[in-house]
Motif scaffolding. Sequence first.
Motif, PDB file in Angstrom:
ATOM      1  N   THR A  38      47.876  47.983  29.441  1.00  0.00           N
ATOM      2  CA  THR A  38      47.069  47.228  30.397  1.00  0.00           C
ATOM      3  C   THR A  38      47.840  47.116  31.710  1.00  0.00           C
ATOM      4  O   THR A  38      49.003  47.515  31.803  1.00  0.00           O
ATOM      5  CB  THR A  38      46.740  45.825  29.857  1.00  0.00           C
ATOM      6  OG1 THR A  38      47.977  45.137  29.590  1.00  0.00           O
ATOM      7  CG2 THR A  38      45.952  45.906  28.576  1.00  0.00           C
ATOM      8  N   ASP A  39      47.183  46.556  32.713  1.00  0.00           N
ATOM      9  CA  ASP A  39      47.851  46.380  34.001  1.00  0.00           C
ATOM     10  C   ASP A  39      49.135  45.582  33.822  1.00  0.00           C
ATOM     11  O   ASP A  39      49.156  44.658  33.027  1.00  0.00           O
ATOM     12  CB  ASP A  39      46.916  45.652  34.967  1.00  0.00           C
ATOM     13  CG  ASP A  39      45.726  46.516  35.375  1.00  0.00           C
ATOM     14  OD1 ASP A  39      45.860  47.750  35.346  1.00  0.00           O
ATOM     15  OD2 ASP A  39      44.680  45.934  35.724  1.00  0.00           O
ATOM     16  N   PRO A  40      50.199  45.916  34.503  1.00  0.00           N
ATOM     17  CA  PRO A  40      50.263  46.854  35.628  1.00  0.00           C
ATOM     18  C   PRO A  40      50.684  48.262  35.222  1.00  0.00           C
ATOM     19  O   PRO A  40      51.056  49.036  36.087  1.00  0.00           O
ATOM     20  CB  PRO A  40      51.330  46.223  36.513  1.00  0.00           C
ATOM     21  CG  PRO A  40      52.325  45.679  35.524  1.00  0.00           C
ATOM     22  CD  PRO A  40      51.487  45.161  34.388  1.00  0.00           C
TER      23      PRO A  40
ATOM     24  N   THR B 296      48.905  50.908  34.118  1.00  0.00           N
ATOM     25  CA  THR B 296      47.741  51.778  33.970  1.00  0.00           C
ATOM     26  C   THR B 296      47.720  52.774  35.125  1.00  0.00           C
ATOM     27  O   THR B 296      48.509  52.668  36.072  1.00  0.00           O
ATOM     28  CB  THR B 296      46.440  50.957  34.003  1.00  0.00           C
ATOM     29  OG1 THR B 296      46.378  50.281  35.256  1.00  0.00           O
ATOM     30  CG2 THR B 296      46.400  49.943  32.872  1.00  0.00           C
TER      31      THR B 296
ATOM     32  N   SER C 280      51.041  39.987  44.830  1.00  0.00           N
ATOM     33  CA  SER C 280      52.159  40.589  44.092  1.00  0.00           C
ATOM     34  C   SER C 280      53.492  40.408  44.809  1.00  0.00           C
ATOM     35  O   SER C 280      54.506  40.924  44.363  1.00  0.00           O
ATOM     36  CB  SER C 280      51.905  42.083  43.894  1.00  0.00           C
ATOM     37  OG  SER C 280      52.101  42.794  45.107  1.00  0.00           O
TER      38      SER C 280
ATOM     39  N   SER D  91      45.662  52.900  37.429  1.00  0.00           N
ATOM     40  CA  SER D  91      45.307  52.277  38.702  1.00  0.00           C
ATOM     41  C   SER D  91      46.516  51.673  39.413  1.00  0.00           C
ATOM     42  O   SER D  91      46.406  51.263  40.563  1.00  0.00           O
ATOM     43  CB  SER D  91      44.224  51.209  38.496  1.00  0.00           C
ATOM     44  OG  SER D  91      44.722  50.158  37.707  1.00  0.00           O
ATOM     45  N   SER D  92      47.644  51.638  38.743  1.00  0.00           N
ATOM     46  CA  SER D  92      48.870  51.229  39.436  1.00  0.00           C
ATOM     47  C   SER D  92      49.273  52.281  40.464  1.00  0.00           C
ATOM     48  O   SER D  92      50.058  52.005  41.366  1.00  0.00           O
ATOM     49  CB  SER D  92      50.013  51.051  38.433  1.00  0.00           C
ATOM     50  OG  SER D  92      50.378  52.317  37.884  1.00  0.00           O
TER      51      SER D  92
ATOM     52  N   PRO E  83      41.190  53.512  30.740  1.00  0.00           N
ATOM     53  CA  PRO E  83      41.974  52.303  30.486  1.00  0.00           C
ATOM     54  C   PRO E  83      41.483  51.563  29.252  1.00  0.00           C
ATOM     55  O   PRO E  83      40.325  51.695  28.834  1.00  0.00           O
ATOM     56  CB  PRO E  83      41.742  51.466  31.743  1.00  0.00           C
ATOM     57  CG  PRO E  83      41.378  52.453  32.787  1.00  0.00           C
ATOM     58  CD  PRO E  83      40.627  53.540  32.086  1.00  0.00           C
TER      59      PRO E  83
ATOM     60  N   LYS F 207      37.405  49.001  39.599  1.00  0.00           N
ATOM     61  CA  LYS F 207      38.023  47.741  40.026  1.00  0.00           C
ATOM     62  C   LYS F 207      37.435  47.259  41.342  1.00  0.00           C
ATOM     63  O   LYS F 207      37.368  46.059  41.593  1.00  0.00           O
ATOM     64  CB  LYS F 207      39.531  47.928  40.166  1.00  0.00           C
ATOM     65  CG  LYS F 207      40.203  48.197  38.820  1.00  0.00           C
ATOM     66  CD  LYS F 207      41.671  47.885  38.858  1.00  0.00           C
ATOM     67  CE  LYS F 207      42.219  47.838  37.439  1.00  0.00           C
ATOM     68  NZ  LYS F 207      43.610  47.398  37.385  1.00  0.00           N
TER      69      LYS F 207
END
Lengths: 352, 313
Positions: free
Chosen positions: B184-186, B188, B150, B190-191, A50, A128
Motif C-alpha cells: 500500500t502507499d507509499p 505503490t 509530506s 503511484s509513488s 494496487p 487518485k
Amino acid sequence: MAEPTRSLAAGVRISLLSLGLLAGCSDGAEKAAQDGAPSLIVSTSPAGFPKGTNRDRAPADNALSLERALLGKRLFYDPQLSRTNDVSCGTCHQQQYAFADPSAISTGVDGRTGTRNAPSIVNAAWGKTFFWDGRADSLEEQAGKPIENPLEMDLPLADAVARVAADPSYAEGFQKAYGEAPSESSLQKALASFVRSLVSGMSPYDRHLRGDDSEFGPARKRGEALFQSEKVECFHCHPSGELTNEGYFNNGTYTAGGDAGRQPVSGRVGDLGKFKVPGLRNIEVTAPYMHDGSLATLDDVLEQYAAGGRGDPTTDPLIEPFALSSDEKADLLEFLRSLTDPALLADPRFAP
Amino acid sequence: MKWQSLAVLLAQAAALAGVLGCSSDARSRGGPGGGAAGLSGASNLSSGGGGSAGSTDSACLENPTPRRSQGSVLSLPLQLVMDGKPFVFGQPNALADGGSLVPLNLRFYISEVELLRAGGQASIPVDVVTTSGVSEPYGVHFFNAEDGDSSTLRVLAPPGDYAGLSFALGIKLSCNQQTPASLTDPLTDSSQMTWPHTGGFLFLRYEGRSASADGGGSAGATSAHEIPAAVHMGGNITQELVPRVTVPGALSLPMGGRLEKSMSVVMDEIFKGATSNIDVSDVAIGLLSTPEAEAGERLRRELPALHAFVLEP
C-alpha cells in the motif's frame, strides 16, 4: 502478423466473470443478478493493480452496491442530465471505445466543442485524481463537473436533480440506493458507483501477468521488454501492472501557448503543459491520443515519443529522442494491442 | 538465489490465487516475463562507499510493531534549500550563473530512524509516526515535494538529550523486494518510485529544468556545482544498498512533550554528490546505463560523506 486479441468470445469471458475467475470475488448476493445474468458489480482487480478491488476502493460513504451502480448506469446514459436533453455521459464515453470518445474533441450541447479529448474511464476505481489536469480528487467530485460544464452538458446540478426527482422510478431508485430522495450528492455518488463497476482485467496482458501466455507470444514479450527498457523509458510513467503512476508530466505534446494543463490547478510554473498519465488498458481502441486528441494512431504516438516530443523547452527531461527499428516498432505496437480486453467492449452489463 | 525460479513460482502462485478468487498480485518485479529480467546486471552492483543501512528489523510490515507506546515527538519539517536560500518546488529558482532552475519532481523515502547519543553510546531506534502518533506504514516517511502534507518527518522517541539523528535514505531490503501491487502507499506505483529494471524502488528521485540567463536551455549550476537534469537513486533487490545519513545536532526531547526543529534538505549537496567524479562504470550496464541512474549511483555512494541534511537552527 498480428497476434490474436479477440480469440475468446465475449460471452465466454462473461461466463468466466460470472464464475469469479477474473482475479476477484463477487459478493454472493450481488452476483445473483436479475434473470441469471452476471451482476453489474463484481469485486475484482486487474492484474498488477494496487492492492484492493474496485469495491475496496470505494469511499466509506459510498460503498459499492448493485443498487447504486445500476442507478448510476441509468444516469450515465440519460440525456436528461444535459440542458438540451440530448447529451449524456455515454455520448462521449462510448463502450466500444473503452468508454473514450473517437472524436479528438468531444461535442457537447448545441454542438459546442470542448478543449480536450474525453479519456477512457475504465479502471477509474483505482484513480487518485481525475481529469487530464487532476482537478477532481474523487470520482464523486468528478461526476458532477461535466454535467455543469457549459461546453459539455451545461446543466446546473440542482436542475439535474429536479429532473430526476420528477420521475417516480428514479425517486424509487435513489431511495433503494441511498435511502433518500435524489440530491446532488447522491446523484454524483451513483454515477461514481457505475464508473467503479467498469473494470477491465481480462486482456492478454492481464492473463500474461497471471502466468497465462496463451495470447502473449514472442512479439508481445519483446514489445513488453522494450516498453520496460531504458531505451524508450515508457516505464517511468507507465509502470508494469496499472501502467500509470497517476502522476502529471509534460510528455512533449505541449507547445507554447497551448493548453497549460496542470498549471492552472496547482499554480506552479513547473506544471506548465503537464497532464495526467493515463492507464493504457484498451489503448488500441481509444484513439485519438493525447490530451488534445492530436495523434490519430498509436504509430503516431510512437513517432512523437521517438522524436523526443514536439520540441518545447518545457518538455520533461526524461522525454528524449530514441531510434526504433521497424521490427521494434512492430513489437511495441503488438504489446500495446495486448492490452485490449474485448470482453469489456461488448459486455452487456455496461451497455445502455 | 535462483530468482528465475522464484519468479516462476510467484507467477504460478498468483495465477492460482486469481483462480481461487481474490488476489491478483501476480506481477513479479523486473518487468518482462517475470522477476528475473532486471537482475542480470544487478549482481554487479557494489555497495561501494554507500554505508549500507543494515536494518535489524527485517520484515516488511505495513503495520510495524511500535517500539514504544509513548514518548516524546520529534517533529522535523523538511525545508529545501539551495545556495543558502529556500529552494521552491515547481517555481523558477535563481542560479548563480544568472539562469534559473525549476524543480519538476523531488521525492525520497526516509526509514530506520535512530537518535544518536553522545559519548559513543548505542543509538536509539525510533518509530516514524503520523500526525496522530501511530506508525507510518512500513515505518517509512515518504517526502513528495508536490504534497505539502509530506513535508514533516515525525518520530516517537524516549525523552532525553541526543546528539543528532541518522536514517536510511530509502527503504529496507525486505520492502524493496516486494511487488508494488502487494503493498500500500507509499510503496505503490503511484509513488513514482518504482524502477522495474532493478526489481526495486527508487530511494530518491529528482528531475528539474534549467534555463540560462537568456532563457535558453542550460545544464545549469549552483555557485559550486553543476546541476543534473535528473537523479534516480536506487539499489536492487539482492543487496542492502540503501545509504545511511547521519545528521549531527543537539536534540533535547522534553518529558511527555514535543520538540520541533527543522531539517534542511541541501540541494547543493545532492547535486554535488550526483555530479561527483566517482567511477560507476562497474555498474554501468543495463539498468544503470542512463545519465539519471548514473547520477543516482554517484549520489548513493557519496551520500554518507555529504551534508545533504542539516538540522536547523
